[in-house]
Design an enzyme around this catalytic site. Sequence first.
Site, PDB file in Angstrom:
ATOM      1  CE1 TYR A 115      -3.680   2.469   0.446  1.00 37.11           C
ATOM      2  CE2 TYR A 115      -2.211   3.507   2.024  1.00 37.11           C
ATOM      3  CZ  TYR A 115      -3.333   3.557   1.230  1.00 37.11           C
ATOM      4  OH  TYR A 115      -4.101   4.681   1.191  1.00 37.11           O
ATOM      5  CD1 TRP A 117      -1.383   7.595  -0.836  1.00 38.46           C
ATOM      6  CD2 TRP A 117      -1.402   9.461  -2.097  1.00 38.46           C
ATOM      7  NE1 TRP A 117      -2.616   8.190  -0.713  1.00 38.46           N
ATOM      8  CE2 TRP A 117      -2.649   9.336  -1.467  1.00 38.46           C
ATOM      9  CE3 TRP A 117      -1.176  10.550  -2.926  1.00 38.46           C
ATOM     10  CZ2 TRP A 117      -3.675  10.260  -1.659  1.00 38.46           C
ATOM     11  CZ3 TRP A 117      -2.195  11.471  -3.110  1.00 38.46           C
ATOM     12  CH2 TRP A 117      -3.436  11.315  -2.481  1.00 38.46           C
TER      13      TRP A 117
HETATM   14  N1  LIG Z   1      -0.818  18.484   2.558  1.00 35.66           N
HETATM   15  C1  LIG Z   1      -1.279  17.242   2.509  1.00 35.66           C
HETATM   16  N2  LIG Z   1      -2.514  17.003   1.982  1.00 35.66           N
HETATM   17  C2  LIG Z   1      -2.982  15.727   1.958  1.00 35.66           C
HETATM   18  C3  LIG Z   1      -2.222  14.628   2.414  1.00 35.66           C
HETATM   19  C4  LIG Z   1      -0.922  14.915   2.959  1.00 35.66           C
HETATM   20  O1  LIG Z   1      -0.205  14.007   3.393  1.00 35.66           O
HETATM   21  N3  LIG Z   1      -0.499  16.217   2.988  1.00 35.66           N
HETATM   22  N4  LIG Z   1      -2.723  13.349   2.340  1.00 35.66           N
HETATM   23  C5  LIG Z   1      -3.856  13.082   1.439  1.00 35.66           C
HETATM   24  C6  LIG Z   1      -4.551  11.853   1.817  1.00 35.66           C
HETATM   25  S1  LIG Z   1      -3.798  10.369   1.491  1.00 35.66           S
HETATM   26  C7  LIG Z   1      -5.775  11.825   2.383  1.00 35.66           C
HETATM   27  S2  LIG Z   1      -6.554  10.347   2.724  1.00 35.66           S
HETATM   28  C8  LIG Z   1      -6.474  13.068   2.709  1.00 35.66           C
HETATM   29  C9  LIG Z   1      -7.097  12.992   4.089  1.00 35.66           C
HETATM   30  O2  LIG Z   1      -7.881  14.100   4.295  1.00 35.66           O
HETATM   31  P1  LIG Z   1      -8.667  14.230   5.670  1.00 35.66           P
HETATM   32  O3  LIG Z   1      -9.063  12.878   6.139  1.00 35.66           O
HETATM   33  O4  LIG Z   1      -9.715  15.216   5.449  1.00 35.66           O
HETATM   34  O5  LIG Z   1      -7.517  14.832   6.615  1.00 35.66           O
HETATM   35  P2  LIG Z   1      -7.126  14.603   8.140  1.00 35.66           P
HETATM   36  O6  LIG Z   1      -6.064  15.601   8.381  1.00 35.66           O
HETATM   37  O7  LIG Z   1      -6.833  13.188   8.459  1.00 35.66           O
HETATM   38  O8  LIG Z   1      -8.450  14.937   8.946  1.00 35.66           O
HETATM   39  C10 LIG Z   1      -9.080  16.175   8.837  1.00 35.66           C
HETATM   40  C11 LIG Z   1      -9.390  16.739  10.189  1.00 35.66           C
HETATM   41  O9  LIG Z   1     -10.333  15.934  10.879  1.00 35.66           O
HETATM   42  C12 LIG Z   1     -10.296  16.353  12.226  1.00 35.66           C
HETATM   43  N5  LIG Z   1     -10.743  15.250  13.069  1.00 35.66           N
HETATM   44  C13 LIG Z   1     -10.015  14.242  13.596  1.00 35.66           C
HETATM   45  N6  LIG Z   1     -10.816  13.433  14.323  1.00 35.66           N
HETATM   46  C14 LIG Z   1     -12.061  13.952  14.244  1.00 35.66           C
HETATM   47  C15 LIG Z   1     -13.324  13.572  14.777  1.00 35.66           C
HETATM   48  O10 LIG Z   1     -13.479  12.561  15.453  1.00 35.66           O
HETATM   49  N7  LIG Z   1     -14.398  14.359  14.464  1.00 35.66           N
HETATM   50  C16 LIG Z   1     -14.277  15.471  13.696  1.00 35.66           C
HETATM   51  N8  LIG Z   1     -15.380  16.150  13.419  1.00 35.66           N
HETATM   52  N9  LIG Z   1     -13.098  15.864  13.197  1.00 35.66           N
HETATM   53  C17 LIG Z   1     -12.007  15.108  13.457  1.00 35.66           C
HETATM   54  C18 LIG Z   1      -8.890  16.730  12.542  1.00 35.66           C
HETATM   55  O11 LIG Z   1      -8.875  17.952  13.267  1.00 35.66           O
HETATM   56  C19 LIG Z   1      -8.251  16.816  11.172  1.00 35.66           C
HETATM   57  O12 LIG Z   1      -7.509  18.000  10.999  1.00 35.66           O
HETATM   58  O13 LIG Z   1      -5.567  14.159   2.693  1.00 35.66           O
HETATM   59  C20 LIG Z   1      -4.852  14.226   1.463  1.00 35.66           C
HETATM   60  N10 LIG Z   1      -4.218  15.526   1.427  1.00 35.66           N
HETATM   61  N1  LIG Z   2      -1.715   8.354  12.461  1.00 32.53           N
HETATM   62  C1  LIG Z   2      -2.125   8.402  11.195  1.00 32.53           C
HETATM   63  N2  LIG Z   2      -1.572   7.578  10.281  1.00 32.53           N
HETATM   64  C2  LIG Z   2      -1.973   7.615   9.008  1.00 32.53           C
HETATM   65  C3  LIG Z   2      -2.985   8.515   8.600  1.00 32.53           C
HETATM   66  C4  LIG Z   2      -3.583   9.370   9.578  1.00 32.53           C
HETATM   67  O1  LIG Z   2      -4.496  10.168   9.302  1.00 32.53           O
HETATM   68  N3  LIG Z   2      -3.110   9.286  10.861  1.00 32.53           N
HETATM   69  N4  LIG Z   2      -3.374   8.564   7.279  1.00 32.53           N
HETATM   70  C5  LIG Z   2      -3.224   7.352   6.514  1.00 32.53           C
HETATM   71  C6  LIG Z   2      -3.454   7.596   5.085  1.00 32.53           C
HETATM   72  S1  LIG Z   2      -4.967   8.295   4.688  1.00 32.53           S
HETATM   73  C7  LIG Z   2      -2.575   7.243   4.113  1.00 32.53           C
HETATM   74  S2  LIG Z   2      -3.053   7.394   2.475  1.00 32.53           S
HETATM   75  C8  LIG Z   2      -1.261   6.666   4.441  1.00 32.53           C
HETATM   76  C9  LIG Z   2      -0.140   7.129   3.496  1.00 32.53           C
HETATM   77  O2  LIG Z   2       0.924   6.281   3.576  1.00 32.53           O
HETATM   78  P1  LIG Z   2       1.944   6.084   2.355  1.00 32.53           P
HETATM   79  O3  LIG Z   2       1.242   6.236   1.057  1.00 32.53           O
HETATM   80  O4  LIG Z   2       2.680   4.810   2.586  1.00 32.53           O
HETATM   81  O5  LIG Z   2       2.913   7.328   2.583  1.00 32.53           O
HETATM   82  P2  LIG Z   2       3.951   8.004   1.577  1.00 32.53           P
HETATM   83  O6  LIG Z   2       4.921   8.746   2.438  1.00 32.53           O
HETATM   84  O7  LIG Z   2       3.253   8.767   0.527  1.00 32.53           O
HETATM   85  O8  LIG Z   2       4.702   6.745   0.962  1.00 32.53           O
HETATM   86  C10 LIG Z   2       4.941   6.559  -0.380  1.00 32.53           C
HETATM   87  C11 LIG Z   2       6.385   6.079  -0.552  1.00 32.53           C
HETATM   88  O9  LIG Z   2       6.601   5.791  -1.931  1.00 32.53           O
HETATM   89  C12 LIG Z   2       7.918   6.248  -2.289  1.00 32.53           C
HETATM   90  N5  LIG Z   2       7.916   6.466  -3.739  1.00 32.53           N
HETATM   91  C13 LIG Z   2       7.538   7.566  -4.418  1.00 32.53           C
HETATM   92  N6  LIG Z   2       7.671   7.367  -5.746  1.00 32.53           N
HETATM   93  C14 LIG Z   2       8.126   6.115  -5.902  1.00 32.53           C
HETATM   94  C15 LIG Z   2       8.445   5.322  -7.037  1.00 32.53           C
HETATM   95  O10 LIG Z   2       8.318   5.733  -8.196  1.00 32.53           O
HETATM   96  N7  LIG Z   2       8.868   4.051  -6.813  1.00 32.53           N
HETATM   97  C16 LIG Z   2       9.007   3.541  -5.567  1.00 32.53           C
HETATM   98  N8  LIG Z   2       9.429   2.274  -5.448  1.00 32.53           N
HETATM   99  N9  LIG Z   2       8.739   4.274  -4.470  1.00 32.53           N
HETATM  100  C17 LIG Z   2       8.289   5.534  -4.633  1.00 32.53           C
HETATM  101  C18 LIG Z   2       8.113   7.505  -1.484  1.00 32.53           C
HETATM  102  O11 LIG Z   2       9.484   7.776  -1.337  1.00 32.53           O
HETATM  103  C19 LIG Z   2       7.403   7.161  -0.171  1.00 32.53           C
HETATM  104  O12 LIG Z   2       8.305   6.651   0.786  1.00 32.53           O
HETATM  105  O13 LIG Z   2      -0.911   6.991   5.799  1.00 32.53           O
HETATM  106  C20 LIG Z   2      -1.912   6.596   6.736  1.00 32.53           C
HETATM  107  N10 LIG Z   2      -1.406   6.790   8.087  1.00 32.53           N
HETATM  108 MO   LIG Z   3      -4.982   8.635   2.397  1.00 31.41          MO
END
Ligand SMILES: Nc1nc2c(c(=O)[nH]1)N[C@H]1C(S)=C(S)[C@@H](COP(=O)(O)OP(=O)(O)OC[C@H]3O[C@@H](n4cnc5c(=O)[nH]c(N)nc54)[C@H](O)[C@@H]3O)O[C@H]1N2
Ligand SMILES: Nc1nc2c(c(=O)[nH]1)N[C@H]1C(S)=C(S)[C@@H](COP(=O)(O)OP(=O)(O)OC[C@H]3O[C@@H](n4cnc5c(=O)[nH]c(N)nc54)[C@H](O)[C@@H]3O)O[C@H]1N2
Ligand SMILES: [Mo]
Length: 778
Positions: A115, A117
Amino acid sequence: MGFRYGESMKKQFTAAHWGSYEATRQDGRASLRPIEGDANPSLIGRGWLDAMQDPKTRIARPVVRKGWLERRDTQERGEDAFVEVSWDEALDLAAGEVARVGETHGNQAIFAGSYGWASAGRFHHAQSHLRRFLNTVGGFTGARDTYSHAAAEVLLPHLTGMSNRRFQDAMTSWSHIAQHTELLVAFGGVSGRTAQVSASGTSTHEVETWFSQAVANGMAVVNVSPQASDVMAPTAEWLALRPNTDTALMLGLAHAIHANGQHDQDFLDRHTSGWQTFVDYLTGVTDGIAKSPEWAARICDVDATEIRSLADRMVRQRTKITLTWGVQRADHGEQPIWMGLTLAAMLGEIGQPGTGFGFGYGSVTPVGRPTRDIRWPSLPQGNNPVDEIIPVARIADMLLRPGEEYTYNGATHRFPDARLVWWAGGNPFHHHQDLFRLEQAWKRPETVIVNEHSWTATARRADIVFPVTSSLERADIMANRRDPMLLFMEPVIEPYGDARTDYAVFTGLAERLGTEAAFTEGRDAEAWLRELWGKSRLTASDAGMDLPDFDTFRAAGMFVCPDMDAEITQFGDFVDHPEANPLATESGGITIANQKIAAFRLPDCPGHPSWIEPAEWLGAADDDQLHLVSGQPGPRLHGQLDPGPVSRKTKIQDREPCTLHPATAARNGIAEGDIVLIENHRGACLAGAVLSDGIREDCIALATGAWFDPQVTDGRRLDVHGNPNVLTIDRGCSGLSQGTMAHTALVRISRWTGPLPPISVFEPPAVVPRQTVAGSNY
Ligand SMILES: Nc1nc2c(c(=O)[nH]1)N[C@H]1C(S)=C(S)[C@@H](COP(=O)(O)OP(=O)(O)OC[C@H]3O[C@@H](n4cnc5c(=O)[nH]c(N)nc54)[C@H](O)[C@@H]3O)O[C@H]1N2
Ligand SMILES: Nc1nc2c(c(=O)[nH]1)N[C@H]1C(S)=C(S)[C@@H](COP(=O)(O)OP(=O)(O)OC[C@H]3O[C@@H](n4cnc5c(=O)[nH]c(N)nc54)[C@H](O)[C@@H]3O)O[C@H]1N2
Ligand SMILES: [Mo]
C-alpha cells in the site's frame, strides 16, 4: 529510456500528487515552477527538487542487509548495517527468494499488498509493476481498500449501491455549492491543507477559490471539529466537539428534528428504507435511551441549546452536511458516515444542488470538481492466480497471527502465512498504526524487499533494497480521470546514483525467472508510453475528443482536453425518478437501516447508525489524558519530502511540531517551543510545542509523516522525531471494514527535560563495502 535529461529546448513539464510544474534550467541547474494557471500552487512542491537531490537521504546503490546476507537473520531489521552489492547480485538474490518462497510455501506466502501513494505518472507506478511482475510468476497475497477511507469503501455500497470511488466521482459539484448552499455543516472541516493533493496529479488547486466564492455568496459555515483550523473560512463558526463523537452529535440533531416533526417524511418514504427501525433507536424504544440533544451534549461536549439551534437552522436553510475522510478514520468509523447520510435524508434535500450529503470535500483537490470523468488507461497488471487478500490495515495482524480468523464485510477469513514481504511505492513505517507493534511483526517474514528512492524507515528495515528513480528522473504521462490537462512528464534531473526505474528492476527479475516476455511484452519504457498514449487516443475518441499523435503530444508537452466542464448533483436522477433509477441497494433506496448488515450480527457495526463508545475517548479518560489528533501534514505528502527544506523549516529543535491549547500547556509547565514527551502504553515520542487556542483543551494535534526515528534515550526507547503512529491503535475500526482507526488514541504529555538526541533518520544508515563482510562467499 529514449528520453534524455535536458535534451530539448522546448517547455518541459512534470507532475506530482501535489501539482504540475514547468521545469527550467539555468547554468545546468534545474528548477521548477508551478504550471501557469494553477490557482493556488501547493507549498509542498517547493521542497521537491531539493529533497530528490539530497545525498543523505537518497539511495544510491543496491544494498543487502548484512545479517540477512550472512545468515538470513530476521531479527535485526532496522539495526543492522547494509552491504553494497552489484545490481546483478541484488537481482539474483531477490529472484532466488521469489522462486524459493513460491516453491516451498506457495505464492500466497508472498505479500505484495504494498500500500502507498508512490508517485504520479501513468506508467511508472511502482505497485503496478510489482503486481504485474508477480502475476507472471504465480501471483501474491494482496490488500484491499485504503488507509484513507476503508470504512466508507465497505459501507457505502450497502447504503447507496455505489462504490466509494463512484460515490466520490458523483459528488455534487462545487459550483452548485457556491451557488445554492446556505449552510455548510462540515464535520472535520474543509481544509486547504489537505486540498493541496490529488492522487496522480492535478493541473490546478481550486478548492479555496470555490470555497471563498460560496462564502462570498452568503454560505454560512459550521466547522464541527476539535480544531478551528480545519476550515479555511475565517468567519466559520466552530463547534469544538470531542473527537470521535460526531455520531452522537448527529443523533442529537436528528432527535431534535424528529421531535419537532421537521423531518421530511415524504422523502424518507420514497427514497429510503429502514426509517422506522432507526426511529425506534433514536427515540429509545429499542434500548431505553432517547438520543436527545441533552444525551448527545454529555457525550460530545457541545451544549444542548447549541445542538437544538443548529438543528433548527439545518431545517430552515438549504443545508449541506459534509464529512472529511478523517472523521471515519476512527473507531466505528462507519457510524458518522451512515448517520450523516441519514441526517441529510431527514432534511429531504438529497438530490438537489447545494444540499444533501458530502464526503471528502477538501480532503483532496478533485472532490466536487465540476468536470467530466474520463477513464484513462493504465498499465495492465495481469491476473493474480492467488486469491488471498487482506484488509489493508491488518498487515501486522497477518504477520503476527497467521491462520487466525477475522471477519470482513460479512465473511470470515483467515490470515495467510506471509514469508516474503515486498514494498514498492509505500511506507508502512509511516502509514501503519502502533509502529512498535509493527516492528515486532516485521521480524516474522523470512525476507523483506523494498524498492525506494529514499532512506525511509521502511527501506531501512528491508533485507534487499532496490534504489529507484523518482518521477523527476523519468519520462511519463500525467493523466487523471477528473482533470482536463494531459502532461508529458520530461525527466528533469539525471537518475540519482545507480538508481533504476521500478520497471527496470522488475524486468531484471522477470529475465531471471523466465517471464520477461510476459512482463515486458517486448516493450521498453518508451514503447509503453507510446502504447498507453495510443490507448488514451481511443479513450478520448470514445469521449468525443481527438488527441494528437504521441510525438506531437510530447513535443507540445501538454494537451488540454476541450469541453470538460460538467456539473453533477449527487443522487439527482434517483431522487427525481426513483422508480426509473433505483439504487443498487437491497431496497433500491438509501438504506437507513440495512438488513444485510444487521444479519452480519456484528457488535461493532449494527444494522443502523448507532453511537458506540470508541476504544479510547475523552468520555472515559483520566483528567490528564488528551485525545491525539494525527491528521495529514501541511508541508509534505505523508512521509514524502520530510527531509526536504519546506518540511524541515516547520520543525522545532528538529522535532515535528505538535499543537496544544495554551491552558493545557500551562497546566503541564510547557511553553511555546519546548520539547514535549507524548506517551501512552503503546509508545512515546518527542515533539515541539506550538500553542494555539484553535484546539480543544483536551486534545493535541501531531501530523503524520515525521520519519520514524526510534532511539534509546534516557533509558527508554522512543521515537525522538515526532511520529504519531507510535501512539495510535492497531485494530480494525469494526468487524465490517477492518479500517484503520488512526484518529482514536489517548495520550499523556509532559515537558521533556532529558537529553535531546540528534535526528538520525536523515543521515544514511551504515553501508559497508561488499568485501568487508566476514567469511562471506557470495
Ligand atoms: N498536505 C497534505 N494534503 C494531503 C495529504 C498529505 O499528506 N499532505 N494526504 C492526502 C490523503 S492520502 C488523504 S486520505 C487526505 C485525508 O484528508 P482528511 O481525512 O480530510 O484529513 P485529516 O487531516 O486526516 O483529517 C481532517 C481533520 O479531521 C479532524 N478530526 C479528527 N478526528 C475527528 C473527529 O473525530 N471528528 C471530527 N469532526 N473531526 C475530526 C482533525 O482535526 C483533522 O484535521 O488528505 C490528502 N491531502
Ligand atoms: N496516524 C495516522 N496515520 C496515518 C494517517 C492518519 O491520518 N493518521 N493517514 C493514513 C493515510 S490516509 C494514508 S493514504 C497513508 C499514506 O501512507 P503512504 O502512502 O505509505 O505514505 P507516503 O509517504 O506517501 O509513501 C509513499 C512512498 O513511496 C515512495 N515512492 C515515491 N515514488 C516512488 C516510485 O516511483 N517508486 C518507488 N518504489 N517508491 C516511490 C516515497 O518515497 C514514499 O516513501 O498513511 C496513513 N497513516
Ligand atoms: Mo490517504
